[in-house]
Design a protein around this motif. Structure first.
Motif, PDB file in Angstrom:
ATOM      1  N   ASN A  32      -1.212  -1.043  -4.283  1.00 53.05           N
ATOM      2  CA  ASN A  32      -2.464  -0.297  -4.195  1.00 53.05           C
ATOM      3  C   ASN A  32      -2.210   1.151  -3.779  1.00 53.05           C
ATOM      4  O   ASN A  32      -1.376   1.410  -2.917  1.00 53.05           O
ATOM      5  CB  ASN A  32      -3.347  -0.999  -3.146  1.00 53.05           C
ATOM      6  CG  ASN A  32      -4.590  -0.231  -2.794  1.00 53.05           C
ATOM      7  OD1 ASN A  32      -5.518  -0.151  -3.579  1.00 53.05           O
ATOM      8  ND2 ASN A  32      -4.619   0.353  -1.611  1.00 53.05           N
ATOM      9  N   GLU A  74      -8.427  -4.085   7.267  1.00 52.15           N
ATOM     10  CA  GLU A  74      -7.815  -2.809   7.710  1.00 52.15           C
ATOM     11  C   GLU A  74      -8.682  -2.237   8.820  1.00 52.15           C
ATOM     12  O   GLU A  74      -8.997  -1.047   8.828  1.00 52.15           O
ATOM     13  CB  GLU A  74      -7.783  -1.800   6.564  1.00 52.15           C
ATOM     14  CG  GLU A  74      -7.050  -2.214   5.327  1.00 52.15           C
ATOM     15  CD  GLU A  74      -7.197  -1.175   4.225  1.00 52.15           C
ATOM     16  OE1 GLU A  74      -8.343  -0.830   3.863  1.00 52.15           O
ATOM     17  OE2 GLU A  74      -6.176  -0.696   3.742  1.00 52.15           O
ATOM     18  N   HIS A  99     -10.541  -4.805   0.227  1.00 47.65           N
ATOM     19  CA  HIS A  99     -10.269  -4.349   1.589  1.00 47.65           C
ATOM     20  C   HIS A  99     -11.545  -4.589   2.368  1.00 47.65           C
ATOM     21  O   HIS A  99     -12.578  -3.990   2.058  1.00 47.65           O
ATOM     22  CB  HIS A  99      -9.934  -2.854   1.612  1.00 47.65           C
ATOM     23  CG  HIS A  99      -8.512  -2.556   1.249  1.00 47.65           C
ATOM     24  ND1 HIS A  99      -8.072  -1.279   0.976  1.00 47.65           N
ATOM     25  CD2 HIS A  99      -7.426  -3.379   1.161  1.00 47.65           C
ATOM     26  CE1 HIS A  99      -6.768  -1.338   0.717  1.00 47.65           C
ATOM     27  NE2 HIS A  99      -6.360  -2.581   0.815  1.00 47.65           N
ATOM     28  N   HIS A 155       0.862  -1.200   0.000  1.00 54.92           N
ATOM     29  CA  HIS A 155       0.000   0.000   0.000  1.00 54.92           C
ATOM     30  C   HIS A 155       0.892   1.243   0.000  1.00 54.92           C
ATOM     31  O   HIS A 155       1.793   1.375   0.818  1.00 54.92           O
ATOM     32  CB  HIS A 155      -0.893  -0.021   1.240  1.00 54.92           C
ATOM     33  CG  HIS A 155      -2.059   0.924   1.175  1.00 54.92           C
ATOM     34  ND1 HIS A 155      -1.913   2.273   0.912  1.00 54.92           N
ATOM     35  CD2 HIS A 155      -3.391   0.714   1.322  1.00 54.92           C
ATOM     36  CE1 HIS A 155      -3.117   2.836   0.910  1.00 54.92           C
ATOM     37  NE2 HIS A 155      -4.036   1.914   1.143  1.00 54.92           N
ATOM     38  N   GLU A 188      -7.627   2.283  -5.581  1.00 56.42           N
ATOM     39  CA  GLU A 188      -8.566   1.935  -4.513  1.00 56.42           C
ATOM     40  C   GLU A 188      -9.856   2.741  -4.660  1.00 56.42           C
ATOM     41  O   GLU A 188      -9.824   3.938  -4.952  1.00 56.42           O
ATOM     42  CB  GLU A 188      -7.921   2.200  -3.140  1.00 56.42           C
ATOM     43  CG  GLU A 188      -8.836   1.791  -1.988  1.00 56.42           C
ATOM     44  CD  GLU A 188      -8.123   1.682  -0.643  1.00 56.42           C
ATOM     45  OE1 GLU A 188      -6.879   1.737  -0.595  1.00 56.42           O
ATOM     46  OE2 GLU A 188      -8.843   1.538   0.359  1.00 56.42           O
ATOM     47  N   TYR A 233      -0.413   7.283   2.439  1.00 56.26           N
ATOM     48  CA  TYR A 233      -1.626   8.102   2.255  1.00 56.26           C
ATOM     49  C   TYR A 233      -1.325   9.492   1.699  1.00 56.26           C
ATOM     50  O   TYR A 233      -2.161  10.105   1.059  1.00 56.26           O
ATOM     51  CB  TYR A 233      -2.349   8.295   3.600  1.00 56.26           C
ATOM     52  CG  TYR A 233      -2.915   7.042   4.187  1.00 56.26           C
ATOM     53  CD1 TYR A 233      -3.466   6.055   3.371  1.00 56.26           C
ATOM     54  CD2 TYR A 233      -2.926   6.840   5.557  1.00 56.26           C
ATOM     55  CE1 TYR A 233      -3.996   4.895   3.909  1.00 56.26           C
ATOM     56  CE2 TYR A 233      -3.450   5.691   6.120  1.00 56.26           C
ATOM     57  CZ  TYR A 233      -3.979   4.722   5.285  1.00 56.26           C
ATOM     58  OH  TYR A 233      -4.503   3.588   5.828  1.00 56.26           O
ATOM     59  N   HIS A 287      -4.262   5.273  -3.280  1.00 59.32           N
ATOM     60  CA  HIS A 287      -5.443   6.128  -3.343  1.00 59.32           C
ATOM     61  C   HIS A 287      -5.249   7.052  -4.536  1.00 59.32           C
ATOM     62  O   HIS A 287      -4.227   7.762  -4.590  1.00 59.32           O
ATOM     63  CB  HIS A 287      -5.582   6.942  -2.055  1.00 59.32           C
ATOM     64  CG  HIS A 287      -5.787   6.097  -0.831  1.00 59.32           C
ATOM     65  ND1 HIS A 287      -5.881   6.618   0.434  1.00 59.32           N
ATOM     66  CD2 HIS A 287      -5.925   4.756  -0.693  1.00 59.32           C
ATOM     67  CE1 HIS A 287      -6.062   5.638   1.301  1.00 59.32           C
ATOM     68  NE2 HIS A 287      -6.088   4.498   0.644  1.00 59.32           N
ATOM     69  N   HIS A 301     -15.198   2.007   2.139  1.00 59.60           N
ATOM     70  CA  HIS A 301     -15.192   3.167   1.239  1.00 59.60           C
ATOM     71  C   HIS A 301     -16.391   3.168   0.288  1.00 59.60           C
ATOM     72  O   HIS A 301     -17.030   4.208   0.114  1.00 59.60           O
ATOM     73  CB  HIS A 301     -13.899   3.207   0.415  1.00 59.60           C
ATOM     74  CG  HIS A 301     -12.658   3.398   1.240  1.00 59.60           C
ATOM     75  ND1 HIS A 301     -11.400   3.459   0.695  1.00 59.60           N
ATOM     76  CD2 HIS A 301     -12.493   3.537   2.584  1.00 59.60           C
ATOM     77  CE1 HIS A 301     -10.505   3.633   1.663  1.00 59.60           C
ATOM     78  NE2 HIS A 301     -11.138   3.673   2.816  1.00 59.60           N
TER      79      HIS A 301
HETATM   80 FE    FE Z   1      -6.213   2.508   1.388  1.00 60.55          FE
END
Ligand code: FE
Ligand code: FE
Ligand code: ZN
Length: 276
Positions: free
Chosen positions: A105, A256, A211, A67, A142, A70, A107, A179
């Motif tokens: 992955n 997560e 996720h 991942h 994602e 962020y 965002h 999400h």
């Molecule tokens: Fe994420």
């Protein structure tokens, strides 16, 4: 058999994370490529990577999921933030070649006022600069909750990015249950309808990972606050349908949820026990 893992810390190295995954009954795991707030990545030791590869093949592990941090925002209005994000993406994708055939992955990003169209163009151009034809990693966009100016809360937005990417066979989607629920897709009452929509707009062949998180908030809230499995607004019955759905059940699932290691071990057992 359910393919499941959770988010684990890479701070003790790759072999250590593989062992930890095994201990909690997982056959895959997710880790941050670097500190979630950005910054430099840890040095990769070839022997450590080789030990993980061996552990994974001996124990029938599925693809693992790296991942991105962020803070990696490929479509910020600030040029220096975009440049930092592009360098992070390039470096991460080069480093992923140490562990070929796995998933990466990220965002898609927040357009910070520039608008979805402009942001989408910037994401596409960064991907085309960072991805390369010989790469052995599948890059996943994602699905997002639509908090602030996040791009990727609508399936159409992810499809527009995919359509612009040159290395088309190396791009896919990771669906985050919290999400999509927060974005307004009703996976509780109409999972089939949501997956039909995903199939019509993006194509289910692009879906490579899930996720699996409950949500603290209500459908369409655009919040992105994860909750423990069965303790949020999505609820245990919906998760039972999710892990047994013919279009999802063979994908790797990654927790997560807000848990320590024992909490993750419990949720892995719980979700496995739901498989029909
Ligand atoms: Fe994420
Ligand atoms: Fe997620
Ligand atoms: Zn989230």
């Amino acid at each position: 058999m359910l393919n499941i893992g959770c988010h684990l810390s890479i701070s003790n190295g790759f072999e250590a994370i593989g062992k930890q995954a095994l201990e909690i009954g997982a056959n895959t795991f997710q880790f941050f490529t670097r500190n979630p707030r950005g910054g430099s990545a840890r040095k990769i030791e070839q022997a450590d990577v080789d030990a993980l590869k061996q552990l994974m093949s001996e124990n029938g592990f599925l693809q693992i999921l790296a991942h991105a941090p962020y803070t990696m925002n490929l479509c910020s209005a600030k040029p220096e933030t975009r440049e930092f994000a592009l360098n992070t993406l390039k470096d991460d994708l080069q480093r992923m070649e140490y562990l070929p055939d796995n998933l990466y992955n990220f965002h898609p990003g927040s357009h910070t006022g520039q608008g979805v169209e402009k942001g989408t163009e910037q994401i596409i151009s960064a991907l085309n600069e960072a991805m390369f034809p010989e790469m052995n990693t599948t890059v996943l966009l994602e699905t997002m909750a639509g908090k602030g100016s996040e791009i990727g809360e609508k399936f159409e937005e992810l499809k527009a990015i995919i359509d612009g990417v040159d290395c088309n066979d190396r791009i896919g989607v990771c669906l985050d249950t919290c999400h999509v629920f927060d974005a307004g897709y009703d996976i509780v009452n109409d999972l089939d309808g949501v997956l039909d929509k995903f199939d019509r707009i993006i194509g289910l062949d692009r879906l490579k990972a899930i996720h699996i998180n409950d949500s603290m908030n209500y459908l369409g809230c655009h919040k992105d606050r994860h909750q423990k499995i069965g303790e949020g607004a999505i609820g245990i019955d919906a998760f039972k349908r999710i892990v047994n759905h013919p279009s999802l059940k063979n994908l790797p699932f990654f927790l997560e949820t807000p848990n320590d290691i024992d909490g993750y071990a419990y949720e892995i057992r719980l979700l496995k026990s739901m498989v029909e």
